[in-house]
Motif scaffolding. Structure first.
Motif, PDB file in Angstrom:
ATOM      1  N   GLU A  60      -6.633   0.883  -7.999  1.00 18.65           N
ATOM      2  CA  GLU A  60      -6.931   2.212  -7.465  1.00 18.65           C
ATOM      3  C   GLU A  60      -6.005   3.262  -8.067  1.00 18.65           C
ATOM      4  OE1 GLU A  60      -8.465   0.818  -3.016  1.00 18.65           O
ATOM      5  OE2 GLU A  60      -6.485   1.730  -3.294  1.00 18.65           O
ATOM      6  N   ARG A  61      -4.739   2.887  -8.215  1.00 18.58           N
ATOM      7  CA  ARG A  61      -3.771   3.822  -8.796  1.00 18.58           C
ATOM      8  C   ARG A  61      -4.118   4.140 -10.241  1.00 18.58           C
ATOM      9  NH1 ARG A  61       2.328   1.904  -9.447  1.00 18.58           N
ATOM     10  NH2 ARG A  61       1.568   1.312 -11.503  1.00 18.58           N
ATOM     11  N   ALA A  62      -4.514   3.130 -10.991  1.00 15.67           N
ATOM     12  CA  ALA A  62      -4.876   3.347 -12.402  1.00 15.67           C
ATOM     13  C   ALA A  62      -6.128   4.187 -12.538  1.00 15.67           C
ATOM     14  CB  ALA A  62      -5.070   2.008 -13.096  1.00 15.67           C
ATOM     15  N   ALA A  63      -7.029   4.108 -11.540  1.00 16.33           N
ATOM     16  CA  ALA A  63      -8.279   4.866 -11.617  1.00 16.33           C
ATOM     17  C   ALA A  63      -8.081   6.345 -11.324  1.00 16.33           C
ATOM     18  CB  ALA A  63      -9.298   4.285 -10.632  1.00 16.33           C
ATOM     19  N   ARG A  64      -6.970   6.669 -10.624  1.00 15.14           N
ATOM     20  CA  ARG A  64      -6.684   8.072 -10.346  1.00 15.14           C
ATOM     21  C   ARG A  64      -6.109   8.737 -11.598  1.00 15.14           C
ATOM     22  NH1 ARG A  64      -4.509   5.894  -5.402  1.00 15.14           N
ATOM     23  NH2 ARG A  64      -2.409   6.140  -6.237  1.00 15.14           N
ATOM     24  N   ALA A  65      -5.992  10.043 -11.503  1.00 18.12           N
ATOM     25  CA  ALA A  65      -5.381  10.779 -12.625  1.00 18.12           C
ATOM     26  C   ALA A  65      -3.982  10.267 -12.853  1.00 18.12           C
ATOM     27  CB  ALA A  65      -5.335  12.278 -12.307  1.00 18.12           C
ATOM     28  N   PRO A  66      -3.550  10.077 -14.099  1.00 20.84           N
ATOM     29  CA  PRO A  66      -2.216   9.536 -14.371  1.00 20.84           C
ATOM     30  C   PRO A  66      -1.133  10.421 -13.772  1.00 20.84           C
ATOM     31  CG  PRO A  66      -3.212  10.440 -16.362  1.00 20.84           C
ATOM     32  CD  PRO A  66      -4.286  10.410 -15.329  1.00 20.84           C
ATOM     33  N   GLY A  67      -0.126   9.785 -13.251  1.00 23.08           N
ATOM     34  CA  GLY A  67       0.978  10.534 -12.645  1.00 23.08           C
ATOM     35  C   GLY A  67       2.241   9.726 -12.702  1.00 23.08           C
ATOM     36  N   PRO A  68       3.323  10.266 -12.209  1.00 16.76           N
ATOM     37  CA  PRO A  68       4.627   9.600 -12.276  1.00 16.76           C
ATOM     38  C   PRO A  68       4.768   8.529 -11.207  1.00 16.76           C
ATOM     39  CG  PRO A  68       4.880  11.687 -11.159  1.00 16.76           C
ATOM     40  CD  PRO A  68       3.436  11.600 -11.590  1.00 16.76           C
ATOM     41  N   GLU A  69       4.010   7.474 -11.336  1.00 13.73           N
ATOM     42  CA  GLU A  69       4.102   6.397 -10.361  1.00 13.73           C
ATOM     43  C   GLU A  69       5.199   5.414 -10.793  1.00 13.73           C
ATOM     44  OE1 GLU A  69       2.532   6.438  -7.677  1.00 13.73           O
ATOM     45  OE2 GLU A  69       0.872   7.812  -7.980  1.00 13.73           O
ATOM     46  N   PRO A  70       5.821   4.722  -9.821  1.00  9.47           N
ATOM     47  CA  PRO A  70       6.847   3.745 -10.152  1.00  9.47           C
ATOM     48  C   PRO A  70       6.265   2.522 -10.827  1.00  9.47           C
ATOM     49  CG  PRO A  70       6.379   3.727  -7.787  1.00  9.47           C
ATOM     50  CD  PRO A  70       5.654   4.897  -8.359  1.00  9.47           C
ATOM     51  N   ARG A 105       0.833  -1.207   0.000  1.00  8.33           N
ATOM     52  CA  ARG A 105       0.000   0.000   0.000  1.00  8.33           C
ATOM     53  C   ARG A 105       0.866   1.256   0.000  1.00  8.33           C
ATOM     54  NH1 ARG A 105      -5.055  -0.183  -1.568  1.00  8.33           N
ATOM     55  NH2 ARG A 105      -5.544   1.606  -0.246  1.00  8.33           N
ATOM     56  N   TRP A 106       1.922   1.247   0.797  1.00  2.87           N
ATOM     57  CA  TRP A 106       2.800   2.423   0.911  1.00  2.87           C
ATOM     58  C   TRP A 106       3.475   2.728  -0.414  1.00  2.87           C
ATOM     59  CZ3 TRP A 106       8.457   2.118   2.468  1.00  2.87           C
ATOM     60  CH2 TRP A 106       9.002   3.409   2.619  1.00  2.87           C
ATOM     61  N   THR A 107       3.899   1.702  -1.129  1.00  2.00           N
ATOM     62  CA  THR A 107       4.612   1.892  -2.399  1.00  2.00           C
ATOM     63  C   THR A 107       3.670   1.996  -3.595  1.00  2.00           C
ATOM     64  OG1 THR A 107       4.865  -0.507  -2.705  1.00  2.00           O
ATOM     65  CG2 THR A 107       6.637   0.657  -1.547  1.00  2.00           C
ATOM     66  N   ARG A 108       2.376   2.103  -3.330  1.00  2.00           N
ATOM     67  CA  ARG A 108       1.371   2.245  -4.392  1.00  2.00           C
ATOM     68  C   ARG A 108       1.372   1.036  -5.333  1.00  2.00           C
ATOM     69  NH1 ARG A 108       3.788   7.065  -3.222  1.00  2.00           N
ATOM     70  NH2 ARG A 108       2.429   8.840  -2.782  1.00  2.00           N
ATOM     71  N   GLY A 109       1.534  -0.132  -4.738  1.00  2.00           N
ATOM     72  CA  GLY A 109       1.475  -1.343  -5.532  1.00  2.00           C
ATOM     73  C   GLY A 109       2.706  -1.570  -6.390  1.00  2.00           C
ATOM     74  N   LEU A 110       3.875  -1.211  -5.891  1.00  2.00           N
ATOM     75  CA  LEU A 110       5.122  -1.388  -6.645  1.00  2.00           C
ATOM     76  C   LEU A 110       5.278  -2.863  -7.019  1.00  2.00           C
ATOM     77  CD1 LEU A 110       7.757  -0.133  -7.723  1.00  2.00           C
ATOM     78  CD2 LEU A 110       8.781  -0.603  -5.478  1.00  2.00           C
ATOM     79  N   LEU A 111       5.223  -3.156  -8.313  1.00  2.00           N
ATOM     80  CA  LEU A 111       5.179  -4.538  -8.779  1.00  2.00           C
ATOM     81  C   LEU A 111       6.426  -5.340  -8.389  1.00  2.00           C
ATOM     82  CD1 LEU A 111       3.527  -6.634 -10.275  1.00  2.00           C
ATOM     83  CD2 LEU A 111       4.562  -5.831 -12.414  1.00  2.00           C
ATOM     84  N   PRO A 112       7.647  -4.809  -8.565  1.00  2.00           N
ATOM     85  CA  PRO A 112       8.820  -5.596  -8.160  1.00  2.00           C
ATOM     86  C   PRO A 112       8.787  -5.991  -6.685  1.00  2.00           C
ATOM     87  CG  PRO A 112       9.491  -3.759  -9.534  1.00  2.00           C
ATOM     88  CD  PRO A 112       8.050  -3.543  -9.216  1.00  2.00           C
ATOM     89  N   TYR A 113       8.292  -5.075  -5.845  1.00  5.36           N
ATOM     90  CA  TYR A 113       8.190  -5.415  -4.422  1.00  5.36           C
ATOM     91  C   TYR A 113       7.211  -6.564  -4.215  1.00  5.36           C
ATOM     92  CZ  TYR A 113       7.226  -5.434   0.486  1.00  5.36           C
ATOM     93  OH  TYR A 113       7.071  -5.871   1.774  1.00  5.36           O
TER      94      TYR A 113
END
Length: 270
Positions: free
Chosen positions: A260-270, A208-216
């Motif tokens: 949830e991240r994809a549903a938000r406005a696009p941004g510079p997510e990892p 949750r903290w890393t916004r769903g960082l896939l490698p993690y």
């Protein structure tokens, strides 16, 4: 104009941490090779008498890509001309602590394996958390990097932190067992169920903290999957089921978080 010389002088020691980081990243590879060649019983996979939830032996091959990613990122981050030197400098300090901790862990495993390894691993986790925090704080700047270095950073941090999240809990179980605690029977199973619950909860929080960082998520899932296989091969279906449930939970949290991240406005997510 008056302040420029002092700024250049103060930048030197900070930038030097990138050189330290590279040396320590290479040190991880060297110490790992030496451990495989000359290491004692504690650093060998599939040791007799170890707790059932210890991942199967081949699971520890994940350290090879981790070490290579660390060296590749450290090489890229070293030159001053790379983008965002202040971000790279801030990352270099905690990453140097982590890389040094890895080599120290292998040494401590030979001389004081029971609780010394847990203490070193705890320091490494703190360093990884700090480095991850810096990267998340500067994700807008990191998003402007070229795809390869950007990928190197996020995959290095994600895999290192994901595997370490599970491994530090398992290391705690090994230390407790080394102190004489049972690894079977009701007490042994109950203790390992608590460890799996702690590892799963920690991984879910970090996802949750890393916004769903896939490698993690992939590395944490690898740890839980191979712990499940280890418990199954040891004839402990309850522990295998608990590890499998943890894997399912982390997978679900990752899917929901990324949706949830994809549903938000696009941004510079990892």
């Amino acid at each position: 104009m008056v302040q420029a010389p002092s700024l250049r002088r103060s930048a030197g020691p900070v930038a030097a941490w990138r050189s330290v980081m590279l040396v320590l990243a290479l040190g991880q590879v060297v110490s790992s090779v030496l451990s495989r060649l000359y290491g004692g019983e504690f650093t060998k996979a599939d040791r007799p008498g170890e707790p059932p939830i210890v991942p199967v032996g081949w699971a520890f091959s994940i350290w090879t890509p981790v070490e290579l990613l660390c060296v590749a990122y450290a090489l890229w981050a070293l030159p001053e001309r790379r983008p965002d030197p202040e971000v790279r400098n801030r990352l270099a300090v905690p990453l140097s602590v982590v890389f040094a901790g890895f080599s120290c862990w292998l040494v401590v495993a030979e001389v004081a394996p029971v609780w010394g390894t847990v203490a070193v691993f705890a320091v490494m986790i703190c360093g990884l958390a700090h480095a991850m925090s810096v990267a998340l704080q500067h994700r807008f700047a990191i998003a402007t990097w070229r795809p390869v270095p950007r990928g190197l950073l996020w995959w290095m941090l994600g895999i290192y932190a994901g595997w370490s999240t599970i491994a530090v809990w398992v290391n705690l179980t090994t230390a407790v067992a080394g102190s004489g605690a049972p690894v079977s029977g009701r007490a042994g199973v109950a203790g390992q169920l608590a460890v799996l619950a702690g590892a799963t909860a920690t991984a879910a929080v970090i996802v949750r903290w890393t916004r769903g960082l896939l490698p993690y998520a992939l590395a944490a899932g690898w740890g839980l999957l191979t712990a499940m296989l280890g418990a199954a091969s040891a004839g402990q279906p309850v522990l295998a089921g608990a590890a499998g449930a943890g894997l399912a939970l982390v997978t679900g949290v990752t899917a929901v978080t990324r949706r949830e991240r994809a549903a938000r406005a696009p941004g510079p997510e990892p």
